[in-house]
Structures are given as structure tokens and as C-alpha cells.
Design an enzyme around this catalytic site. Structure first.
Site, PDB file in Angstrom:
ATOM      1  N   ASP A  32      -7.218   6.830   8.968  1.00  0.00           N
ATOM      2  CA  ASP A  32      -6.698   6.356   7.691  1.00  0.00           C
ATOM      3  C   ASP A  32      -6.843   7.424   6.611  1.00  0.00           C
ATOM      4  OD1 ASP A  32      -5.529   4.564   5.930  1.00  0.00           O
ATOM      5  OD2 ASP A  32      -6.923   2.944   6.369  1.00  0.00           O
ATOM      6  N   ASP A  61       0.953  -1.432   5.157  1.00  0.00           N
ATOM      7  CA  ASP A  61      -0.090  -2.442   5.028  1.00  0.00           C
ATOM      8  C   ASP A  61       0.493  -3.840   4.853  1.00  0.00           C
ATOM      9  OD1 ASP A  61      -2.284  -0.826   5.363  1.00  0.00           O
ATOM     10  OD2 ASP A  61      -2.711  -0.578   3.232  1.00  0.00           O
TER      11      ASP A  61
END
Length: 746
Positions: free
Chosen positions: A479, A549
Site C-alpha cells: 500500500d 478503495d
């Protein structure tokens, strides 16, 4: 496949029977751009394409000559300062402060295959027969700076890959203030500029605008390619559709600050330039030093956007992604993030994993919160060792217990960041990107490590190498949750601070290369708050990426549809999440959430133990379905059929390479009443084969493609007894399998 050079006319013609690219050495020894498009027959010269006339208010190259002006010529790699007032491809600042250069043709060579770009991701060949590369050398005699322009022509694809390598062979330092990967001058401006733009949780929406005089561009200055604009644009003719018409795609294999721009001049010539964003970029080249630009990949299609996208899909799937996972179907996983966030124990995780195993799920992924003193997003980043207060047996023990269940184990990391509350920051506060005397801005309570420093990358590598060596980890979710600000490096001299952003990305690539080389069977998935660094550069190291997301099925229709303009299904991370959705609070049917997520790598992002038995049974069926059809979906040929940006119905499909199996996804965003009948014309089938739909009726490929697949549902007409009702956010999958080959003449 041929790369011709006609010495008399000084013309280069790159052609493979699908495309042609033609360059000419002009009278002033600059390189001129003559043509890019559908393949044309070769001839000894294409001089008729060099059109010059006298025009007022023009700067001419030669005394007494009132026609030859570079402002009005189509150029191959234009430089700043000598009468061409359009955006340049190169700008070099010299010892005396001048930015004027004169890059003239010096030599060329043709090699079989494709050379590797030092320190950078790029497309590749597995044999020299797959491509040829033209290397054109131009030189500025005053500074001694040489540019090698690289053009790789693939044998069986309408693709040209381009980059530039600068070498300072002079006696003085110079500074590259602009160094584009490509420049292309087109003879007219009758194009629409298509871009993939948005923001966090709505990445890669499709926007199109007709070109107009001046500059249209997309760019990033955030240190990453960004959620806001993708390093991919298309010039398409106004009449071009998914299935017909001319389109040119431009894709940059790079993960940092970029720019892609189209400039229309006052005579309707369109100049496209793409490369590292020149804003706050400056690269010092000392004598003997070199600089390589990222690669830009151009794709030409005469048959619409689907054809263009399919070329990118196959190229990036097979000749950009690499390694063990390149050609393998991706494991179905469950990620614990939306199920637990930071609130978990080892037993809670194992409970979710056991239920997942019962449904046939293949991998359990532990997300944020497992390391250092990580109890919220204010601490722990940078300390890549397990929090034994939370996981008493550490990552080694948890991974072993997951493996004992018969599942693989995956782990989340964010190796480019640090919290103030961490052992790493306390030991090395100077490792953070920061400007002396200025406030340090934060994002998500975290700060960016200076990956332009080798010792920083070495330290992170050592921690992660130890972790991956000790534990049975099969998957890493990498990430990156904030942009770069206050860009400054404490180890670079004042005249090299313009290098910070690019050096950072080179450090990211270096860490990826070292980890993927040391652990070749670990599946890496890239992530950057979802889709904030979803680009071809990262795809070279991580064969799949978290698309967004936003896991809402309705929102994902737009996000995934736009993403497929350039990127293959096999690289698109897509999960089924809880309803109501955590991002938009929308309630959607379990069936639709899966029907959207199937068109990607597929997985789950929820607490299976909180589902009723009815939905658990659905999960088991969904997993079984994906296992049966994932190779068709992930590696078949993808077609966009109906756009979420244009109507209430969305449709797409994947067809197996042998055209024997197809999976069609059909989605209705909002329900209607007393609606018209509906059908959709399919693509990619074999007209001479008969296809059985969902085990029922059979239809010829020609019928399904020319007449269409009937998709009318319960909203067509009055809802009465016996009619299956439809609903908002409804969806259906159609499975087509070859029944028989049709007899001749049918």
C-alpha cells in the site's frame, strides 16, 4: 516486420503490416515526423509529406529562404528555442544559462529484440524475433549532449514503444529541465482527447473533449501517478466507437509525476507529448553521465476502442507483467480489513479464515495493524516486525495455522511510509522527506521516507526480507497512502533538488525488483489508497493492483469499465464487500456484488461470520463459479458492450482464446416500469459455431453478434403473477458454451 532506411531520401519507415511510422532527416538535419497510422506500402521517399510555404510572422531557419521554418514542420523530438513555439520534448539548461540547443541527426542502428531500460520498468521480448528496435542518435554539437531515441516495433502487434536516453559527452554540466518520452506531430486536430480521471474512490472515469487550439493535458505532481489522472490518454476520431473508427492510445510506463498533453497549433497540427512532468523536475548531467526516460507505449487502432484496449491488455499481460504469476489464474482471497479494521486477535482472524476455507476460498490476507505498536493510524509505520501483544505467535505462527487450514497466507505492508511514533523514525528522523525550516505536512498521520537514499531502501528491504524468509507468506499487498509534499532531500546538493521525485520512484522500483527477485513465487498486489498508483510501471513488478478503495458494486461499474481502456482484467483487484457498502452506504444484492467483482482477480472484503447462512451458501457458489471460469475471465479477450457513462445498462464480456466459452456480464443500475424490450449485440464469437446459453437454447455466433442476445427482464411490461421481478442494481451473467460447429451454409 521491417525497419527501412532510404539513404538517398534519408527516410526511416517502421512497419509490420499493421502500422507504419515514418521519420525523415530534414534539410536542417533535424528529425521530421511524416506519418503514424495504418500500414502503408514502402517507397524510396515520402518527401511529398514535407509541406512548406511562406507565412507571415514566421522565424525562418536560413537567410534568404522564406519557406523553411521549423515552426510549421512536423518534428520528431523538438527542442526549445530556435523558432518552434510549441511545447518542446527537450529543454537543456547550459553553463551560461541558455536553453537553446540544436539536436541534429548523427547516426542510427537497428537491433533485433528490445533492450532493457536501466532501472526502469518497460515492456520486453522473450526472443529477438518478437521485435526490432531503431536507435536514432542526435547530438547538440555545442554542449556535446547526445540523445538516443529508441523505437521498438513489435512484430505482431500495432504497437510502438518509445523512450529517450541522454548522454553528456561534453565538458560542462548541463541540466535536463524537460525530457519527454515521446513527441508525436499529427497533421490535423479532428480528434477527441480521452482521459481517465477522477479522485479517491472514483478513479479512472472516462472523459472526452474535442481538441481545440491550445493545450489540453492531464498530469500529476503528487509523487505518484495519482487517483486524479492516469498516465494514459487516447486521441480518437469523433465518430469512433467501441467497435469502429480510428484511435491512438498513449500509455506511460511510469509511476511518478507525469504529463500527457495535446497541443493544437494555429494551423491545426496536433502535437502529443508524454513523459516525466517538467514541473519541479531538473536532472543534473555531469560529463559522462546519462539519463534514461521512462517508456511510452503507442497503440494504433483502425477498428475502435475495444481493439485498441485488447492490444494493451495482451501486451501488458504478457510482455509487461513478469514472473511466476504472469500466466496463472489468481487465487480467490478474503481480506480482513472491512471485517475488523484494527480490532482483531489471532483467534478472530482464524475464525474468519476457517469459515472462508469452508466456502472454498484459497487465501487469507491480514491487512493493516499487525506490526510494531500499530493500534491505530498514528503509530507503527516503519516497524516491519510483528506486534506480539496482538498476535502472540507472530506472523510466523499465524501463517502456519492458516496453512494448516489448507489456505495460503497474505500480508499487507506500507513500506514507503513512517509514523512519528515508531522505532524507525526515532532512530532516523532525517530519513523523512522534508524541507529544512518548513512545516512538515502529514497525510493519514504519516510521512514519506526518502527512497532516493540507498540506505533507506536497504533498511526496509532487510526488514521485509527477514519477514518473508521466516514466515509462509504467499501474497503481499503493498500500500501507499499519501502524496509527497515539501519535496527535498537532505543528501542532495542544491542544484539536484529537482531530482527528488524521480529518484524516489527509482527507489520504489529498486525495492520492488529486489523483493520480487528474492521471492519470485510471492504474488505482489500494488495499492495506493486504492487506485492512486495504478499504472503500467507498477504492473511490471506487481501483476495485479487494487483498483479502488470503493467496493460498491454500482460505483465499480464505472471504475472497472474505465480501467479496462488500458489495463487487463487479470491485473484488476476486485472484491465482494458488505451491504450496505462502507463507502457509500448503498445496499446492493449479493448476486450483483459478485457479478461485478468476477471481472477482476476476485475476493471478499467482509466478515463471513456475520453473514446469514443463505448468503454463505451464495459465497460458496460464487467461489465455485469463479474457479470454473476465472481463466476465461482473466485471460480471455475482453469486450465493452454498453457503457455506464452513457446509459442505465452496462454490459461487457470475456471470450476464451478458442472462442468456445464466453461470460457476459449484464447490469441494470436503476429499475424501471413498463420498459421496452432489450437486447445486446455480443462480440468476439465464432460465427460458424452454435452457442448454448446457460445450458438452455442454442444460437449461432452470427445471431448473437448481429441480432443480439435478448436481455429483457421483468421490467418490460406489467409485473403480474409468473413474471420474475427485477430490482435496482440488478444483474445477470450469461454463460455461453459451444454446442456444435454449424454445418456449412447455415
Amino acid at each position: 516486420m521491417s525497419i527501412y532506411f532510404e539513404e538517398k531520401s534519408r527516410t526511416f519507415h517502421l512497419t509490420n503490416g499493421m502500422i507504419s511510422y515514418i521519420i525523415k532527416v530534414l534539410r536542417n538535419d533535424h528529425l521530421g515526423q511524416l506519418y503514424f497510422g495504418k500500414a502503408v506500402d514502402h517507397r524510396e521517399d515520402f518527401d511529398y509529406l514535407v509541406e512548406i510555404v511562406q507565412r507571415s510572422m514566421t522565424i525562418y531557419a536560413y537567410p534568404g529562404d522564406m519557406k523553411f521554418a521549423i515552426e510549421h514542420l512536423k518534428q520528431e523530438y523538438p527542442a526549445y528555442g530556435s523558432g518552434d513555439y510549441r511545447q518542446p520534448a527537450v529543454r537543456v539548461i547550459q553553463k551560461n544559462g541558455s536553453a537553446v540547443t540544436d539536436f541534429i541527426y548523427e547516426s542510427h542502428r537497428v537491433i533485433d529484440g528490445k533492450p532493457k531500460l536501466e532501472g526502469l520498468p518497460a515492456t520486453y521480448c522473450e526472443s529477438d524475433e518478437e521485435a526490432q528496435t531503431l536507435i536514432l542518435t542526435v547530438r547538440d554539437s555545442l554542449t556535446g549532449v547526445k540523445i538516443e531515441l529508441l523505437y521498438t516495433l513489435f512484430a505482431d502487434r500495432p504497437v510502438l514503444a518509445r523512450s529517450a536516453r541522454f548522454v553528456n559527452e561534453g565538458a560542462d554540466d548541463v541540466y535536463l529541465d524537460e525530457a519527454m518520452s515521446l513527441s508525436l506531430d499529427l497533421p490535423d486536430c479532428d480528434y477527441e482527447f480521452m482521459q481517465l480521471s477522477g479522485a479517491w474512490c472514483r478513479e479512472r472515469y472516462i472523459y472526452s473533449t474535442h481538441l481545440r487550439p491550445g493545450i489540453q493535458s492531464v498530469e500529476s505532481t503528487r509523487g505518484a501517478s495519482s487517483h486524479n489522472h492516469n498516465p494514459f490518454v487516447v486521441l480518437k476520431r469523433p465518430h469512433t466507437t467501441e467497435d469502429a473508427g480510428e484511435a491512438i492510445g498513449f500509455s506511460l510506463v511510469y509511476s511518478g509525476n507525469f504529463i500527457a498533453r495535446a497541443e493544437v497549433d494555429h494551423y491545426d497540427v496536433t502535437r502529443v507529448t508524454m513523459g516525466i512532468n517538467p514541473l519541479n523536475f531538473s536532472w543534473k548531467l555531469e560529463p559522462g553521465e546519462s539519463f534514461q526516460t521512462p517508456e511510452a507505449v503507442m497503440v494504433y487502432s483502425a477498428n475502435g476502442l475495444n481493439a485498441m484496449s485488447q492490444v494493451y491488455h495482451k501486451l501488458y499481460q504478457k510482455r509487461l507483467a513478469r514472473g511466476y504469476w504472469r500466466d496463472r489464474p489468481r487465487p480467490i482471497l478474503i481480506n480482513n480489513w472491512e471485517a475488523t479494521y484494527f480490532d482483531f486477535t489471532e483467534e478472530k482472524l482464524l475464525s474468519i479464515a476457517r469459515t472462508a476455507k469452508d466456502q472454498g476460498i484459497e487465501m487469507f490476507v491480514l491487512d493493516d495493524g499487525w506490526y510494531g505498536n500499530r493500534i491505530n493510524d498514528k503509530s507503527g509505520l516503519g516497524d516491519w516486525y510483528p506486534n506480539l501483544n496482538r498476535l502472540e505467535n507472530g506472523i510466523v505462527g499465524l501463517a502456519e495455522r492458516i496453512e494448516e487450514l489448507g489456505m495460503k497466507f497474505g500480508l499487507w505492508i506500507e513500506p514507503e511510509m513512517v509514523n512519528f511514533d515508531s522505532d524507525l523514525y526515532r532512530a532516523h528522523p532525517d530519513w523523512v522527506i522534508q524541507t529544512p525550516g518548513r512545516r512538515m505536512s502529514h497525510g493519514r498521520n504519516q510521512y514519506v521516507l526518502d527512497y532516493g537514499r540507498k540506505e533507506v531502501v536497504d533498511c526496509i528491504y532487510e526488514m521485509l526480507e527477514k519477514l518473508l524468509s521466516e514466515a509462509k507468506i504467499s501474497y503481499i499487498k503493498w500500500d501507499m497512502n499519501r502524496s509527497i509534499s515539501e519535496a527535498f532531500s537532505g543528501v542532495l546538493a542544491a542544484d539536484r533538488q529537482g531530482e527528488v521525485m524521480h529518484r524516489y520512484i527509482l527507489g520504489v522500483y529498486d525495492l520492488y525488483e529486489r523483493l520480487t527477485s528474492a521471492f519470485p513465487q510471492v504474488l505482489f498486489e500494488s495499492c495506493a489508497s486504492g487506485g492512486g498508483r495504478f499504472d503500467p510501471g507498477i504492473l511490471y513488478y506487481a501483476p495485479q493492483g487494487w483498483v479502488s478503495d470503493d467496493t460498491d458494486a454500482c460505483e465499480r461499474l464505472k471504475i472497472q469499465y474505465g480501467t479496462t481502456m488500458c489495463y487487463p482484467i487479470s491485473c484488476m483487484g476486485s472484491h465482494v464487500s458488505i451491504s450496505p457498502n462502507h463507502q457509500v452506504r448503498r445496499a446492493t444484492p449479493m448476486k450483483t456484488r459478485a457479478n461485478v467483482a468476477y471481472f477482476g482477480t476476485f475476493g471478499y472484503e467482509l466478515d463471513l461470520n456475520a453473514l446469514p447462512q443463505e448468503e454463505l451458501d451464495m459465497v460458496k457458489d460464487q467461489v465455485a463459479f469463479m474457479k470454473e471460469y476465472r481463466e476465461v475471465i482473466q485471460y480471455g479477450t475482453f469486450y465493452r458492450l454498453a457503457s455506464p457513462f452513457e446509459g442505465n445498462i452496462v454490459c461487457w464480456m470475456c471470450v476464451s482464446e478458442d472462442q468456445n466459452v464466453a461470460v457476459v456480464g449484464w447490469y441494470k443500475i436503476l429499475n424501471g416500469v413498463n420498459m421496452p424490450f432489450s437486447r445486446v449485440r455480443l462480440q468476439g464469437l465464432d460465427e460458424k459455431k452454435s452457442y448454448c446459453i446457460d445450458g438452455g437454447e442454442s444460437y449461432s455466433g452470427s445471431e448473437l453478434m448481429h441480432i443480439g442476445l435478448i436481455t429483457s427482464d421483468g421490467s418490460a411490461g406489467e409485473l403480474v403473477d409468473g413474471v420474475i421481478p427485477s430490482c435496482d442494481f440488478d444483474s445477470r451473467l450469461y454463460i455461453l458454451k459451444v454446442d456444435v460447429d454449424l454445418p456449412e451454409g447455415r
